[in-house]
Design an enzyme around this catalytic site. Structure first.
Site, PDB file in Angstrom:
ATOM      1  N   ASN A 154      -5.034  -5.369  -1.612  1.00 57.74           N
ATOM      2  CA  ASN A 154      -5.825  -5.307  -0.311  1.00 57.74           C
ATOM      3  C   ASN A 154      -7.276  -4.274  -0.610  1.00 57.74           C
ATOM      4  O   ASN A 154      -7.242  -3.231  -0.716  1.00 57.74           O
ATOM      5  CB  ASN A 154      -4.881  -4.349   0.540  1.00 57.74           C
ATOM      6  CG  ASN A 154      -3.568  -4.980   0.877  1.00 57.74           C
ATOM      7  OD1 ASN A 154      -3.466  -6.052   0.510  1.00 57.74           O
ATOM      8  ND2 ASN A 154      -2.565  -4.491   1.291  1.00 57.74           N
ATOM      9  N   GLU A 173       0.857  -1.158   0.043  1.00 59.50           N
ATOM     10  CA  GLU A 173       0.218  -0.009   0.179  1.00 59.50           C
ATOM     11  C   GLU A 173       0.877   1.447  -0.016  1.00 59.50           C
ATOM     12  O   GLU A 173       0.656   2.078   0.632  1.00 59.50           O
ATOM     13  CB  GLU A 173      -0.958  -0.169   1.032  1.00 59.50           C
ATOM     14  CG  GLU A 173      -2.185  -1.245   1.110  1.00 59.50           C
ATOM     15  CD  GLU A 173      -2.943  -1.304   2.324  1.00 59.50           C
ATOM     16  OE1 GLU A 173      -2.792  -0.344   3.456  1.00 59.50           O
ATOM     17  OE2 GLU A 173      -3.831  -1.879   2.076  1.00 59.50           O
TER      18      GLU A 173
END
Length: 903
Positions: free
Chosen positions: A499, A432
């Protein structure tokens, strides 16, 4: 000496008789070098536990005794004071001199230390290390005094401070400090497998070709002669099958000059019809590499590694294949901390995590967001769990040479230290990384930052493919597809991990499947994994009308059903890892259980939640039945009308088509499974209720539990034995206070003869994701859910209790105002609603008499702070309990109320 020999002989016989040859060898490795003052009885490698008799200090002056593993943050991350100790601390230990070690090479091996270390021996710097999650080895031969019983002091300076050149910079987990993994003293002969190679043991195993017919083995060994004379020896490697039979051997003559290091390659004879390693049948072979002295034939050094013969591939259209067979990779991610221990977790508990994953039906572990204890991948090898491992570049990078070099160093450490594990099929390096992009107000500068992120990713990709061309590479990205694609990160790794939290942090549940299809449409040649998905489930919170972010177990169940269905129905999705195997510490979080991320299928102490049973129902390949809400063993509820029972739902997780449920021996009928859940409306009576779920075709397959039910009256006049009631205002969830064994129920509008609020509305938090209530950390309590919801601007609260003496408790917290706190970045569509402050002052009358006068919660107690007001009152003449709220400034509030009859 005669007595010593007699004692030793008896001890040896005793150990051999009880434990066998292998344990006796281990005993000699650990103990004998310190018993003997002359020459040791054997030569070769000795790995000696070095974890007891340490002292710890935060100031290098006052000391306390500790045992490794140890962290100094086990407690302070859980208190109400923001932040935790991220400074320098010290560890020291005595290593007694031993003449038997003269001529040996000595090393201190640290499996993990967070996050910067300086190691001193007798006051001299022996070595340093940066990074909190990989092994490092410090040579100490030249600094140790071998005089008998000389007290060599080992001093380790450790800090978990923020360092912009060391990843991770920020993350949704706690950066515990300390020597939190094992320490060993390694003793070798001068000629040995070189262990200065990024913390690895110097032996690297490859299986260039594997099929059902044959397998080849290539081994690169890094050798060192740290002695002062040349050495001639044989390097002999033997592969043993699971039964201990040698199936391939290769011997190579080697000569090393003094001080020389060399890498040599051995291609072993082909193994015919090897037993293959798979997730269902994880057959392990064993490769033993020995350095054998040419003159004496003694073993100078020996290293053993597991081998699993398998081949695999990822296909962007058809998914993952192991040994030529399709296999959906399903499992979880894992953090390494444990309730009460922080990250200083003993081996047994860590291995149990992998065992629980296997028992869930899982076949994959994402080791996130950092390399973990060596026992984790050892357990994966043994149990048949495939794995990915990654370095901790989380959320952001620093655009510095120091940060880049540290990341590259971590990547090499990770790969070389874990190179020989057959369970590992993916190396990863970013998570991320565009979640919190810098320079949002300066777009040209942000573009430069993005270029630097991409450049670092490409360097790590190239490095990883050079280090290990046999495995796949991966980055884990959050759900901003267009940004990652535009920056170019989707074009770099071999696999993309997403994710995704649609229906939790942002968006709607249906958006999850839509996102998967978008990836397949726009990146048709890039294999796909779901590296994170999940919803918080506070095991103390239940709801019969679950909503996003209410933290109820029931919402997590419905969330997981949607995700699992979408994953399993799409062949191009290679697999998915739920976030997370267990709850984990995140000091900056608030919410219903401050400092803990509740997305685990297990609690922080590894108790199963309902969601764990749901995943078993989806993933296990044998018949399965489990009463999912079995952990809700103490329930309460209001009776149905004037009935002597309360009807509430019970869920059973199963992979059967039909299940039958019995209550106290009486059948409640058959229910068909829908998305692996069968549900009944169960009429609970007061006291113990026995539930039994049964396979109607095979009654021996069943599950049972007991529910202790507290029945509350529909009308107070219906229950002469009424004693207590605990009510949450502004909420539609139940809450179990495990400390006081108190059960809380949702409030209701006032109903004559019963209880409830008059007027007002439920408090709604300051952002779009919260259905109701606040997610602030409520100070001075561990029972935050009692105070996180409230009824605002209510006019009165009435309870038509019978005459008698009562203790009434009112619960307040000011949920608006206080010091602004940065919202969690993970809440992706978090629309901040500006809190309108101002004074809140009101007067509260109880049965016509003033109870609280000009009550100002914030002024008297502060913001987001638990306040409990208690009073005893006699109720007579059928008046019940009536609370009148009289506003002075702003709107009156009440968070919760409880009543207890005293006579």
């Amino acid at each position: 000496m005669k007595k010593y020999n007699l004692f030793t002989g008896r001890l040896v016989k005793h150990i051999l008789a009880i434990y066998g040859q292998n344990v006796f060898i281990l005993f000699t490795l650990l103990i004998c070098p310190f018993f003997l003052q002359g020459q040791p009885i054997f030569s070769g490698r000795q790995m000696i536990g070095f974890n007891d008799q340490w002292s710890f200090s935060k100031d290098n002056q006052s000391w306390e005794s500790v045992t490794i593993p140890h962290t100094w943050n086990a407690k302070d991350v859980m208190d109400d004071t923001p932040g935790y100790y991220r400074e320098t601390s010290w560890y020291k230990r005595i290593l007694k001199g031993n003449p038997a070690l003269i001529g040996k090479s000595l090393f201190l091996c640290f499996d993990g230390l967070n996050q910067e270390a300086e190691v001193y021996v007798n006051g001299k710097l022996a070595g340093t290390h940066a990074g909190g999650y990989t092994r490092f080895i410090v040579p100490v031969t030249a600094l140790v005094n071998h005089k008998a019983n000389f007290k060599n002091e080992v001093l380790v300076k450790v800090t978990n401070r923020f360092n912009e050149d060391i990843a991770p910079l920020t993350a949704d987990f706690t950066f515990f400090g300390g020597i939190y993994r094992k320490v060993n003293l390694l003793v070798t002969e001068p000629v040995h497998f070189y262990n200065g190679d990024y913390g690895a043991d110097g032996v690297y195993i490859q299986t260039p070709t594997v099929s059902a017919e044959q397998a080849s083995v290539r081994i690169n060994s890094s050798l060192e002669n740290s002695g002062t004379t040349a050495s001639a020896f044989q390097l002999k490697t033997t592969v043993y099958n699971q039964q201990g039979k040698a199936v391939s051997t290769h011997t190579l003559n080697v000569n090393l000059k003094p001080g020389e290091k060399r890498v040599v390659t051995q291609d072993l004879p082909v193994i015919k019809k090897p037993e293959l390693w798979s997730t269902k049948n994880p057959v392990l072979h064993r490769a033993v590499s020995r350095i054998i002295d040419a003159k004496s034939s003694s073993v100078l050094d020996q290293v053993a590694n597991s081998i699993g013969f398998r081949w695999y591939k990822f296909d962007a259209k058809k998914g993952f294949f192991l040994n030529g067979e399709p296999l959906k990779l399903m499992g979880s991610s894992r953090h390494q901390d444990y309730e009460g221990l922080g990250n200083a977790v003993p081996d047994e508990l860590q291995i149990r995590d992998v065992t629980l994953l296997k028992a869930m039906g899982g076949n994959f572990l994402r080791v996130a967001h950092y390399p973990q204890d060596p026992v984790i991948l050892e357990a994966c090898d043994r149990l048949g769990i495939l794995a990915s491992v990654e370095i901790p570049i989380v959320n952001a990078i620093t655009e510095s040479e120091g940060f880049t070099e540290n990341c590259k160093h971590m990547q090499i450490e990770m790969i070389r230290q874990n190179f020989n594990h057959p369970s590992v099929i993916i190396w990863a390096y970013m998570n991320e990384v565009l979640l919190r992009p810098k320079f949002e107000t300066d777009k040209p500068r942000q573009e430069q930052y993005f270029n630097n992120v991409r450049a670092l990713a490409q360097q790590l990709e190239n490095l990883t493919r050079r280090e290990d061309p046999s495995r796949y590479t991966m980055m884990a990205l959050h759900g901003d597809f267009d940004r990652y694609h535009k920056v170019g990160l989707t074009k770099i790794p071999m696999i993309i991990g997403w994710n995704l939290y649609q229906g939790w942090y942002g968006g709607e549940l249906k958006g999850f499947g839509q996102f998967l299809d978008k990836h397949h449409r726009e990146l048709p040649d890039v294999p796909l994994l779901i590296t994170e998905f999940g919803a918080d489930a506070d095991p103390r919170i239940r709801s019969f009308s679950p909503l996003r972010f209410d933290k109820s177990v029931e919402y997590a169940i419905s969330f997981s059903q949607v995700y699992l269905n979408d994953i399993l129905s799409r062949p191009f999705v290679s697999g998915a890892m739920v976030w997370n195997l267990a709850d984990f510490s995140s000091e900056t979080r608030a919410e219903t259980m401050p400092h803990i991320n509740n997305k685990g299928l297990l609690t922080l102490g590894r108790k199963e939640k309902d969601t764990y049973y749901l995943y078993q129902a989806y993933l296990m390949d044998q018949p399965f039945i489990k009463i999912a809400s079995r952990n809700w063993k103490e329930r309460t509820g209001i009776a149905d009308s004037a009935s002597l029972f309360c009807t509430q739902p019970v869920q059973v997780a199963t992979n059967l088509d039909v299940v039958e449920l019995f209550l106290n021996g009486k059948s409640l009928g058959l229910q068909s499974s829908k998305n692996r859940i069968c549900e009944w409306q169960v009429p609970f009576t007061a006291g113990l209720n026995q539930l039994r779920a049964v396979d109607p075709q095979k009654p021996m397959l069943s599950d049972q539990t007991s529910i202790d039910f507290t029945l509350l009256p529909y009308l107070f006049s219906d229950a002469r034995d009424f004693t207590t009631m605990h009510i949450l205002l502004g909420a539609n969830r139940y809450f179990m206070d495990g400390e006081q064994q108190v059960l809380w129920i949702p409030d209701q509008p006032y109903r004559k003869g019963s209880f409830g609020h008059i007027g007002g509305a439920a408090f709604k938090g300051g952002n779009s994701r919260i259905s109701y209530g606040s997610d602030k950390n409520i100070l001075n309590t561990d029972l935050d859910p009692i105070y996180q919801t409230q009824q605002v601007d209510l006019k009165a609260y009435r309870m038509d209790v019978p005459d008698g003496e009562y203790e009434l408790s009112l619960y307040f917290a000011e949920l608006v105002g206080g010091t602004p706190k940065e919202m969690l970045v993970y809440n992706l569509d978090n629309q901040i609603v500006k809190e309108i402050g101002g004074q809140r002052i009101f007067t509260l009358n109880l049965n016509g008499k003033k109870f609280l006068d000009n009550f100002n919660i914030a002024e008297e107690y502060g913001y987001a702070t638990a306040v409990k007001k208690t009073i005893r009152i006699d109720v007579a003449n059928g008046q019940g309990l009536l609370l009148d709220f009289i506003p002075v400034k702003g709107a009156p509030v009440l968070n919760a109320i409880s009543v207890r009859k005293l006579n």
